[in-house]
Design an enzyme around this catalytic site. Structure first.
Site, PDB file in Angstrom:
ATOM      1  N   GLY A  72       0.837  -1.190   0.000  1.00 43.04           N
ATOM      2  CA  GLY A  72       0.000   0.000   0.000  1.00 43.04           C
ATOM      3  C   GLY A  72       0.870   1.237   0.000  1.00 43.04           C
ATOM      4  O   GLY A  72       2.103   1.164  -0.108  1.00 43.04           O
ATOM      5  N   MET A 122       1.630   3.120   2.379  1.00 47.15           N
ATOM      6  CA  MET A 122       2.435   3.334   3.573  1.00 47.15           C
ATOM      7  C   MET A 122       3.456   2.235   3.819  1.00 47.15           C
ATOM      8  O   MET A 122       4.290   2.377   4.701  1.00 47.15           O
ATOM      9  CB  MET A 122       1.521   3.477   4.798  1.00 47.15           C
ATOM     10  CG  MET A 122       0.632   4.709   4.729  1.00 47.15           C
ATOM     11  SD  MET A 122      -0.395   4.901   6.186  1.00 47.15           S
ATOM     12  CE  MET A 122      -1.288   6.398   5.767  1.00 47.15           C
ATOM     13  N   GLY A 123       3.381   1.136   3.105  1.00 49.08           N
ATOM     14  CA  GLY A 123       4.352   0.086   3.343  1.00 49.08           C
ATOM     15  C   GLY A 123       4.003  -1.210   2.642  1.00 49.08           C
ATOM     16  O   GLY A 123       3.148  -1.247   1.760  1.00 49.08           O
ATOM     17  N   VAL A 146       3.412  -5.588   3.176  1.00 48.30           N
ATOM     18  CA  VAL A 146       3.124  -6.701   4.065  1.00 48.30           C
ATOM     19  C   VAL A 146       3.723  -7.969   3.469  1.00 48.30           C
ATOM     20  O   VAL A 146       3.452  -8.307   2.318  1.00 48.30           O
ATOM     21  CB  VAL A 146       1.609  -6.889   4.283  1.00 48.30           C
ATOM     22  CG1 VAL A 146       1.357  -8.054   5.237  1.00 48.30           C
ATOM     23  CG2 VAL A 146       0.993  -5.625   4.838  1.00 48.30           C
ATOM     24  N   ASP A 165     -13.925   0.244  15.373  1.00 48.40           N
ATOM     25  CA  ASP A 165     -14.135   0.000  13.941  1.00 48.40           C
ATOM     26  C   ASP A 165     -14.471  -1.467  13.694  1.00 48.40           C
ATOM     27  O   ASP A 165     -13.903  -2.102  12.800  1.00 48.40           O
ATOM     28  CB  ASP A 165     -12.901   0.401  13.135  1.00 48.40           C
ATOM     29  CG  ASP A 165     -13.193   0.502  11.632  1.00 48.40           C
ATOM     30  OD1 ASP A 165     -14.381   0.674  11.282  1.00 48.40           O
ATOM     31  OD2 ASP A 165     -12.258   0.402  10.833  1.00 48.40           O
TER      32      ASP A 165
END
Length: 760
Positions: free
Chosen positions: A24, A26-27, A29, A137
């Protein structure tokens, strides 16, 4: 799972990386194996975000929250280094679907499954609340399913009840449709407490029982309003559970049961966990059910089994260790040259030793438990064993060619749009296949849903299940897109849509969806500029037609809000979906002095309003969005259609300088000028083809293609297509692809790009 790249490390702090599960803004996985042999999901934050002190503080807080979550039905943090140069955290992993995916693919749960699901999630919430935290959430996408029970995931915004740091600026945190009233409509700074999680759990269980959320779907404003003011829709919830869930969905937090009491209430004989659940003997909420009856529907059990079988092919712990692990380090292990540890080329070590005997893999799989991986953005679950990483084996004899699919309405009410998009796609692929030096030759596959959402869902599942299909252009309508996108997202199959306009498609957070046009909400901005500028309207009348659902709401309410903010006089009128006589609402607008009228609705009812305005000899501006840009509006309205204007995200390529080559190629191929939406589909396909070309491989993966499509801007015939890497949201610039169309001499004529400013 995608293979590691040359820039990836071989290990991070002793954890052997096996492949990429997701990426994504941001980083990244990774799927990894810990030093002890467990499969883990390891999230690594990009360096540029790590340099942001605010982001690093939030990441530390996420790690701290994860350390405090220890219950059997929540994910367990395995390891983390929030202060590393590139911060990372690792969680347990199982190849199980989310509740959202299971319900979309296989329908609602039976009573026993609902009781087990609800009892164990309530137990998870109780543990979270006992630790002094609230989740904030809880939604179907944040619940993973395993044979021994569900797992609650994603604690990225979990906080103490008195922590209002995320809401201090008035931003609503969480997922509309599952938020409690106090979180959806309360003033800024109001804390969300444990009772809010119970409300969200009630919403989740209604979804699991019926296949739909209790406050419906639609624009965010509508969902938030319903949560605060409307009664939940619990029709279809089994009678024995309806009362329990209605208590969870009380508007007053004080009237909702505590999570512990809810767990006790649901953990009857039918609700006890299956034998062998984690820490079952120690559970205070009910003894283990000794019966062998499964709590999950049989198709979901089969799905988990298929994904578990895929995990058997992963490298075993013995083979991982035989590659020469070193002592655990605080960050990624790299060679002195800065590349990943591996062979002389700098590539990570992926020798044949990584392919152990099946027996060793099965021993390892039996030894692993646990649940989840968190996506790079921290809010989305990704599953390793999806078929999204399969490369179409073009080089193998007898295997189908890699394919770009058109999913559209080719025979139903919107067949003109669907067929135009099919032709645009075919032309783009034919041109790609004619290029010398192309990395592969593509096939085209067209699927017709006839405008039926049920058929659209089946088509999406079929295309998603075919590993030869690399990407999809479509669907044609909002209704069919809403039915299909979840199945595409499950397989991470890239989907580029050019005609659906509902804002909700983007708000659902689908990872594989590229909305290649401005939404209906944005079209209201262009209507506002036109009415106050070129039309010089002094008082705008707005007919918001409830029969148009999302479209009517997004156009009508947004335009009204914009006019109000600009201090411009308006006369808004909401019309019931049951009304067929438009004389009263039109007369109300005219009596109030409206000198222009906007119809926020679809073509068939816009024609009814147009006839009334024609009968009243109204000569002011009459406008709508793209929903009236349809030959059926012309037929239904007759002479009353003359002069109507539509603001639409579709061009006439014959009138564009950049459209000359496309127009000529289209005419040579199909024997006539391109219809509306052919150029948009041509551009959408071109975006996908540019991504394939950029990968420079004959075996591209869906995941790699999605990253390429979202990561590289593409200049098309109509407009430039670019997406934000972190959200996938379309970047709107001066080249926005929105045009004005006016009915002149019985047909729609394109009058050029829609203006973006009001002349002074």
């Amino acid at each position: 799972m995608d293979p590691l790249r040359t820039s990836d490390p071989a290990r991070i702090a002793g954890h052997r990386l096996l492949g990429r599960l997701g990426e994504g803004g941001m980083g990244v996985v990774y799927l990894a194996r810990s030093a002890g042999g467990a499969l883990i999901a390891l999230k690594v934050v990009r360096g540029e975000y790590a340099d942001d002190t605010g982001f690093r503080a939030r990441f530390r807080r996420e790690v701290a929250v994860a350390r405090r979550v220890t219950g059997p039905w929540t994910v367990r943090l395995v390891d983390a280094a929030p202060d590393a140069e590139e911060p990372w955290l690792a969680t347990e992993f199982v190849p199980g679907p989310s509740l959202a995916e299971a319900v979309v693919r296989h329908g609602p749960f039976p009573v026993r499954g609902l009781r087990v699901l609800g009892a164990r999630l309530a137990e998870a919430l109780h543990g979270l609340h006992e630790a002094g935290l609230v989740h904030r959430d809880l939604k179907p996408g944040n619940v993973l399913l395993a044979p021994d029970g569900p797992r609650l995931i994603d604690f990225g915004i979990a906080r103490a009840p008195d922590d209002t740091s995320l809401t201090a600026d008035g931003v609503v945190v969480g997922t509309p449709g599952y938020l409690p009233p106090e979180q959806a409509g309360g003033p800024a700074g109001v804390a969300a407490g444990p009772a809010g999680d119970v409300f969200s759990l009630g919403c989740v269980l209604v979804y699991a029982a019926t296949g739909r959320p209790p406050f419906g779907t639609g624009p965010v404003d509508a969902l938030l309003y319903r949560a605060v003011h409307d009664a939940p829709d619990t029709a279809g919830v089994p009678g024995e559970l309806a009362h329990v869930l209605e208590r969870c969905l009380e508007k007053d937090p004080a009237r909702r049961p505590a999570a512990r009491d809810l767990a006790h209430g649901l953990a009857g004989d039918a609700g006890r966990a299956p034998a062998g659940g984690p820490d079952a003997d120690a559970s205070p909420f009910g003894q283990v059910d000794e019966s062998s009856a499964p709590w999950l529907p049989e198709p979901v059990v089969r799905l988990i089994a298929q994904r578990s079988a895929a995990a058997l092919d992963l490298p075993d712990v013995d083979d991982t260790e035989s590659c020469g692990t070193s002592e655990p380090a605080p960050g990624p292990e790299r060679s002195p040259a800065g590349t990943a540890e591996g062979d002389s080329t700098g590539r990570p070590d992926r020798s044949r030793a990584d392919l152990p005997p099946a027996s060793g893999r099965r021993r390892f799989l039996a030894a692993t438990g646990g649940a989840v991986l968190l996506a790079a953005g921290g809010a989305t679950a990704l599953w390793a064993a999806n078929r999204d990483g399969s490369a179409p084996p073009e080089a193998r004899p007898g295997k189908p060619r890699p394919t770009i699919a058109l999913h559209g309405d080719l025979s139903g009410p919107d067949k003109e749009t669907g067929r135009a998009q099919e032709r645009g796609l075919r032309l783009a692929v034919e041109q790609f296949n004619a290029r010398p030096g192309r990395p592969l030759t593509l096939a085209v596959r067209a699927e017709d849903d006839g405008g039926d959402p049920a058929a659209a869902r089946r088509i999406a599942e079929r295309l998603a299940g075919d590993p030869a299909v690399l990407a999809v252009v479509g669907p044609t309508t909002d209704a069919t897109a809403e039915a299909a996108l979840a199945a595409y997202d499950t397989a991470l199959l890239p989907v580029v849509a050019v005609s659906p306009g509902a804002n909700t498609h983007s708000l659902q957070g689908y990872r594989s969806f590229c909305h290649a046009r401005v939404t209906d909400t944005v079209l209201a901005f262009y209507l506002n500029v036109y009415l106050r500028g070129a039309a010089a309207s002094r008082r705008v009348g707005i007919v918001q037609d409830r029969a148009a659902d999302h479209h009517g709401w997004e156009i009508g309410s947004t335009l009204s809000k914009l006019l109000h903010e600009d201090g411009h006089p308006q006369v808004p009128k909401v019309v019931s979906a049951l009304r067929r006589d438009f004389r009263p609402p039109v007369d109300t607008l005219l009596a109030a002095g409206a000198d222009s009228v906007v119809f926020a609705g679809r073509y068939e009812r816009a024609a009814l309003a147009a006839k009334v305005l024609h009968d009243r000899r109204f000569t002011g501006a009459r406008a709508a969005a793209q929903a009236i840009l349809d030959t059926r509006f012309l037929t239904a309205a007759g002479d009353a259609a003359e002069g109507w204007l539509a603001v639409a995200p579709v061009a006439d390529p014959t009138a564009l300088t950049a459209g000359a080559a496309f127009t000529a190629a289209y005419e040579r191929r199909f024997g006539g000028p391109p219809p509306r939406y052919a150029a948009e589909a041509y551009d959408a396909t071109g975006l996908v083809l540019a991504g394939i070309g950029g990968l420079k491989t004959s075996r591209p993966t869906r995941r790699g293609l999605l990253a390429a499509v979202r990561g590289t801007p593409y200049q098309g015939v109509v407009k430039k297509l670019a997406f934000k890497k972190d959200t996938g949201e379309l970047v709107i610039g001066a080249d926005n692809g929105v045009f004005l169309w006016r009915v002149e001499r019985g047909d729609f004529r394109c009058r050029g790009p829609a203006p973006v400013t009001v002349p002074t």
